[in-house]
Design a protein around this motif. Structure first.
Motif, PDB file in Angstrom:
ATOM      1  N   ALA A   1       4.027  50.301 -40.292  1.00 30.60           N
ATOM      2  CA  ALA A   1       5.076  49.389 -40.755  1.00 30.60           C
ATOM      3  C   ALA A   1       4.439  48.437 -41.761  1.00 30.60           C
ATOM      4  CB  ALA A   1       5.671  48.599 -39.591  1.00 30.60           C
TER       5      ALA A   1
ATOM      6  N   HIS B   1       9.532  39.468 -38.582  1.00 37.37           N
ATOM      7  CA  HIS B   1      10.583  40.459 -38.882  1.00 37.37           C
ATOM      8  C   HIS B   1      10.147  41.856 -38.444  1.00 37.37           C
ATOM      9  CE1 HIS B   1      12.658  37.345 -40.941  1.00 37.37           C
ATOM     10  NE2 HIS B   1      11.842  37.295 -41.977  1.00 37.37           N
TER      11      HIS B   1
ATOM     12  N   GLN C   1      10.380  41.971 -34.667  1.00 41.67           N
ATOM     13  CA  GLN C   1      11.756  42.064 -34.201  1.00 41.67           C
ATOM     14  C   GLN C   1      12.305  43.475 -34.416  1.00 41.67           C
ATOM     15  OE1 GLN C   1      14.539  39.633 -36.271  1.00 41.67           O
ATOM     16  NE2 GLN C   1      16.091  39.843 -34.678  1.00 41.67           N
ATOM     17  N   ARG C   2      12.065  44.028 -35.607  1.00 45.38           N
ATOM     18  CA  ARG C   2      12.623  45.351 -35.915  1.00 45.38           C
ATOM     19  C   ARG C   2      11.923  46.453 -35.129  1.00 45.38           C
ATOM     20  NH1 ARG C   2      15.326  45.224 -40.853  1.00 45.38           N
ATOM     21  NH2 ARG C   2      15.661  47.441 -40.599  1.00 45.38           N
ATOM     22  N   SER C   3      10.667  46.232 -34.775  1.00 44.14           N
ATOM     23  CA  SER C   3       9.937  47.254 -34.022  1.00 44.14           C
ATOM     24  C   SER C   3       9.998  47.003 -32.518  1.00 44.14           C
ATOM     25  CB  SER C   3       8.462  47.288 -34.476  1.00 44.14           C
ATOM     26  OG  SER C   3       8.358  47.728 -35.816  1.00 44.14           O
TER      27      SER C   3
ATOM     28  N   ARG D   1       8.481  51.308 -43.422  1.00 42.48           N
ATOM     29  CA  ARG D   1       9.602  50.517 -42.912  1.00 42.48           C
ATOM     30  C   ARG D   1       9.125  49.440 -41.942  1.00 42.48           C
ATOM     31  NH1 ARG D   1      14.480  54.536 -41.999  1.00 42.48           N
ATOM     32  NH2 ARG D   1      14.857  53.001 -40.355  1.00 42.48           N
ATOM     33  N   ARG D   2      10.000  48.460 -41.714  1.00 45.03           N
ATOM     34  CA  ARG D   2       9.641  47.386 -40.776  1.00 45.03           C
ATOM     35  C   ARG D   2       9.724  47.840 -39.321  1.00 45.03           C
ATOM     36  NH1 ARG D   2      12.744  42.106 -43.489  1.00 45.03           N
ATOM     37  NH2 ARG D   2      11.697  42.291 -45.503  1.00 45.03           N
ATOM     38  N   ASP D   3      10.451  48.912 -39.072  1.00 40.44           N
ATOM     39  CA  ASP D   3      10.718  49.289 -37.679  1.00 40.44           C
ATOM     40  C   ASP D   3       9.792  50.382 -37.156  1.00 40.44           C
ATOM     41  OD1 ASP D   3      11.648  51.473 -39.058  1.00 40.44           O
ATOM     42  OD2 ASP D   3      13.735  51.270 -38.439  1.00 40.44           O
TER      43      ASP D   3
END
Ligand code: ADP
Ligand code: MG
Length: 326
Positions: free
Chosen positions: A210, A224, A227-229, A142-144
């Motif tokens: 990620a 992105h 930002q998400r993390s 995932r991105r986060d």
């Protein structure tokens, strides 16, 4: 050729497999995902003249239509399984369609993804794929998931696809014809036939914290993840790989905007704990893909580049945004 014979020709090229209870030909496909895995689903559309030059050969359009979707599965660490294809065609040209299908199925067969349905309409040339894959829920990339202190990695050579596009725009590269010059042909292939990094995505399960695929430009896409993390990235321009083609057509500083902001590479950008450095290299080697560590994540926000002398460097433009005002 009418819609039904067209669909029949496509259907004839798909193979049966155990996890497909019912494929092309009914109102829906019936699919059986394996127990214990979650379904990863993504869709991407290519519009003629926007996502590829109008003169792009049909084979390459077929390849790229699927490649951009496989790239999303790769970035999630998902194993490719099934896809659907929505075609909007200006006319039913069997020669064009055969070549398009050749390109799509060449990549589908190599990646182990099977076409299970779709839709066919008349309209401006537009190709849309929905791709599905599986991943154990806890291993999805995932991105986060990134953490402060993680290293940032990128696969392949970001910037080559954007360089090919720039040369085409300058009239120095004909995308419709094989190039006698080997470096120009390499660049043409990078633009028209991206290699989705599915083997790498699978190998990075349990290692990367990620991941994202680089479609809009390395800096924009990594942004992105940041930002998400909830983190900032500190990146070194000197750590970015330089291929012979980049060195020849965009030497030194000229390459930086392409490497950091060029789209269409479909490489993976991912983070992993510094302690996993050697495991990342081993995973990449097993997947047959080169990866480079280009920096670190830390508290803060945004993507920050440093030039070889250690000075901050600001990219000239952001990644491609379809809705940005001109
Ligand atoms: P419906 O009207 O019920 O949606 P269609 O006539 O559109 O049915 O499609 C008939 C079958 O052919 C369906 O199983 C559909 O998924 C499949 N199909 C239609 N177009 C495509 C395509 N471009 N690629 C793959 N399968 C397709
Ligand atoms: Mg339909």
């Amino acid at each position: 050729m009418d819609e039904f014979s067209l669909i029949e020709r496509i259907a004839a090229r798909t193979a049966a497999r155990a996890d497909i209870m019912l494929g092309i030909g009914d109102d829906c496909a019936l699919l059986a995902p394996p127990a214990g895995q979650v379904l990863a689903v993504t869709a991407d559309t290519l519009n003629a003249g926007v996502h590829f030059p109008l003169e792009t050969p049909a084979f390459d359009i077929g390849w790229k239509t699927l490649a951009v979707n496989l790239s999303d599965l790769a970035a999630m660490g998902a194993r490719p399984a099934w896809c659907t294809l929505a075609l909007s065609l200006p006319d039913s040209d069997p020669v064009w369609l055969e070549a398009f299908a050749d390109g799509l199925f060449a990549l589908a067969d190599a990646a182990g993804i099977t076409l299970v349905g779709g839709d066919t309409t008349r309209g401006p040339l537009s190709l849309s794929v929905t791709a599905m894959g599986w991943v154990p829920a806890t291993q999805a990339l995932r991105r986060d998931g990134a953490c402060a202190g993680d290293q940032v990695w990128v696969s392949g050579v970001p910037g080559e696809a954007a360089l090919a596009l720039a040369l085409w725009q300058q009239g120095r590269l004909d995308v419709a014809a094989e190039q006698a010059d080997p470096l120009l042909e390499t660049l043409r292939q990078r633009l028209l036939r991206p290699s989705p990094r599915n083997a790498l995505g699978l190998a990075l399960r349990g290692i990367a914290s990620a991941a994202i695929d680089v479609s809009d430009g390395l800096g924009a896409d990594l942004g992105h993840v940041c930002q998400r993390s909830g983190l900032a990235a500190q990146l070194q321009l000197a750590a970015l790989p330089v291929s012979p083609a980049l060195a020849r057509f965009a030497a030194g500083e000229q390459a930086w905007p392409l490497q950091t902001g060029g789209g269409d590479d479909y490489e993976l950008c991912f983070s992993a704990p510094a302690a996993a450095h050697d495991r990342v290299l081993a995973a990449a080697a097993s997947a047959g893909v080169a990866v480079h560590c280009i920096g670190r994540l830390q508290a803060g926000q945004g993507v920050h580049w440093q030039d070889p002398a250690g000075r901050p460097w600001l990219p000239p433009r952001r990644g491609y945004d379809h809705f940005a005002s001109a």
